[in-house]
Design a protein around this motif. Sequence first.
Motif, PDB file in Angstrom:
ATOM      1  N   VAL A  41       0.865  -1.174   0.000  1.00  0.00           N
ATOM      2  CA  VAL A  41       0.000   0.000   0.000  1.00  0.00           C
ATOM      3  C   VAL A  41       0.903   1.225   0.000  1.00  0.00           C
ATOM      4  O   VAL A  41       1.780   1.346   0.854  1.00  0.00           O
ATOM      5  CB  VAL A  41      -0.921   0.008   1.239  1.00  0.00           C
ATOM      6  CG1 VAL A  41      -1.768   1.255   1.262  1.00  0.00           C
ATOM      7  CG2 VAL A  41      -1.782  -1.233   1.256  1.00  0.00           C
ATOM      8  N   VAL A  45      -1.615   6.517   0.674  1.00  0.00           N
ATOM      9  CA  VAL A  45      -2.896   5.883   0.986  1.00  0.00           C
ATOM     10  C   VAL A  45      -2.972   5.589   2.484  1.00  0.00           C
ATOM     11  O   VAL A  45      -4.010   5.807   3.111  1.00  0.00           O
ATOM     12  CB  VAL A  45      -3.086   4.593   0.160  1.00  0.00           C
ATOM     13  CG1 VAL A  45      -4.325   3.841   0.587  1.00  0.00           C
ATOM     14  CG2 VAL A  45      -3.148   4.921  -1.322  1.00  0.00           C
ATOM     15  N   GLN A  46      -1.882   5.137   3.057  1.00  0.00           N
ATOM     16  CA  GLN A  46      -1.868   4.875   4.509  1.00  0.00           C
ATOM     17  C   GLN A  46      -2.148   6.164   5.269  1.00  0.00           C
ATOM     18  O   GLN A  46      -2.891   6.167   6.240  1.00  0.00           O
ATOM     19  CB  GLN A  46      -0.522   4.288   4.950  1.00  0.00           C
ATOM     20  CG  GLN A  46      -0.358   2.828   4.650  1.00  0.00           C
ATOM     21  CD  GLN A  46      -1.283   1.952   5.487  1.00  0.00           C
ATOM     22  OE1 GLN A  46      -2.358   2.347   5.923  1.00  0.00           O
ATOM     23  NE2 GLN A  46      -0.865   0.715   5.690  1.00  0.00           N
ATOM     24  N   ILE A  48      -3.837   8.777   4.263  1.00  0.00           N
ATOM     25  CA  ILE A  48      -5.254   9.129   4.089  1.00  0.00           C
ATOM     26  C   ILE A  48      -6.128   8.261   4.980  1.00  0.00           C
ATOM     27  O   ILE A  48      -7.069   8.741   5.611  1.00  0.00           O
ATOM     28  CB  ILE A  48      -5.657   9.009   2.608  1.00  0.00           C
ATOM     29  CG1 ILE A  48      -4.940  10.078   1.789  1.00  0.00           C
ATOM     30  CG2 ILE A  48      -7.165   9.110   2.438  1.00  0.00           C
ATOM     31  CD1 ILE A  48      -5.094   9.908   0.292  1.00  0.00           C
ATOM     32  N   ARG A  49      -5.820   6.968   5.064  1.00  0.00           N
ATOM     33  CA  ARG A  49      -6.599   6.074   5.916  1.00  0.00           C
ATOM     34  C   ARG A  49      -6.520   6.491   7.375  1.00  0.00           C
ATOM     35  O   ARG A  49      -7.519   6.457   8.096  1.00  0.00           O
ATOM     36  CB  ARG A  49      -6.106   4.635   5.755  1.00  0.00           C
ATOM     37  CG  ARG A  49      -6.513   4.007   4.454  1.00  0.00           C
ATOM     38  CD  ARG A  49      -6.025   2.585   4.356  1.00  0.00           C
ATOM     39  NE  ARG A  49      -6.376   1.987   3.074  1.00  0.00           N
ATOM     40  CZ  ARG A  49      -5.864   0.880   2.607  1.00  0.00           C
ATOM     41  NH1 ARG A  49      -4.951   0.216   3.314  1.00  0.00           N
ATOM     42  NH2 ARG A  49      -6.241   0.401   1.449  1.00  0.00           N
ATOM     43  N   VAL A  50      -5.334   6.913   7.812  1.00  0.00           N
ATOM     44  CA  VAL A  50      -5.172   7.344   9.205  1.00  0.00           C
ATOM     45  C   VAL A  50      -6.022   8.581   9.467  1.00  0.00           C
ATOM     46  O   VAL A  50      -6.705   8.674  10.489  1.00  0.00           O
ATOM     47  CB  VAL A  50      -3.683   7.620   9.514  1.00  0.00           C
ATOM     48  CG1 VAL A  50      -3.527   8.335  10.839  1.00  0.00           C
ATOM     49  CG2 VAL A  50      -2.900   6.318   9.509  1.00  0.00           C
ATOM     50  N   MET A  52      -8.706   9.510   7.850  1.00  0.00           N
ATOM     51  CA  MET A  52     -10.119   9.160   7.774  1.00  0.00           C
ATOM     52  C   MET A  52     -10.598   8.439   9.023  1.00  0.00           C
ATOM     53  O   MET A  52     -11.765   8.533   9.395  1.00  0.00           O
ATOM     54  CB  MET A  52     -10.391   8.303   6.531  1.00  0.00           C
ATOM     55  CG  MET A  52     -10.289   9.089   5.239  1.00  0.00           C
ATOM     56  SD  MET A  52     -10.456   8.077   3.773  1.00  0.00           S
ATOM     57  CE  MET A  52     -12.121   7.494   3.950  1.00  0.00           C
ATOM     58  N   GLN A  53      -9.706   7.707   9.695  1.00  0.00           N
ATOM     59  CA  GLN A  53     -10.088   6.960  10.879  1.00  0.00           C
ATOM     60  C   GLN A  53     -10.015   7.800  12.149  1.00  0.00           C
ATOM     61  O   GLN A  53     -10.389   7.331  13.215  1.00  0.00           O
ATOM     62  CB  GLN A  53      -9.203   5.719  11.023  1.00  0.00           C
ATOM     63  CG  GLN A  53      -9.440   4.690   9.932  1.00  0.00           C
ATOM     64  CD  GLN A  53      -8.450   3.543   9.983  1.00  0.00           C
ATOM     65  OE1 GLN A  53      -7.506   3.567  10.756  1.00  0.00           O
ATOM     66  NE2 GLN A  53      -8.672   2.551   9.142  1.00  0.00           N
TER      67      GLN A  53
END
Length: 158
Positions: A41, A45-46, A48-50, A52-53
Motif C-alpha cells: 500500500v 494511501v496509509q 489518508i486512511r489514518v 479518515m479513521q
Amino acid sequence: MQDETRENVKVFQRIRRRRGAEISEMRQLHETMRARLDGLVPSEVQGIRVVMQADEPVPVMDDFLPPELRVPSHDQLDGRMMPWPWPIVLDGEMVECAACGAYRDWLVLSTRGQIWLRCRAGHQQHEKRLDTAWYNRHAGPTDATHSTFEDCLRHLGH
C-alpha cells in the motif's frame, strides 16, 4: 519438394510452441508480480486512511459561492429581458409594433413561459410565435439582476 514442405511445417510448429510457451511464461510472471503488489500500500494511501479513521469530526463547509456572488436561478426570477436591436422576421414577415409600427430596437422579455416584445416607445405585445427556447438560444449571460422592472429598463437604456 515434399521434404521442404515438411521441414517448413516443423519450423512453424516449433515457432508456435515457443510463442505459446513465451505467452504462458509472461502470464505467470504477470500473476506473480500482481500478487506481490496486492499486499503493498503506498504511503500516501496509509496517511489518508489514518486521517479518515481519526475520531475528530470533519467540519462541514459550504463549498458554494457566498450569497452576495450568487445569481438567482430562473425559478427565483419574475422574468428576464434582453435588448434586440435588429428586426425580427417570423414566418417570412417582419414583426412590427401594433401601436406605433416600430420594427427594430426591441426589448425581448421572457416571463412565465411567454415572450413579450417592447418597442422603444414603451408598447408591449405578446409574441406567440417565439418561445422560451428561442429566448434561451439567443440570450447572452446575465450581467445584472434588478429588483424592479423599471430598474431593468433603465439599465438597458429604455
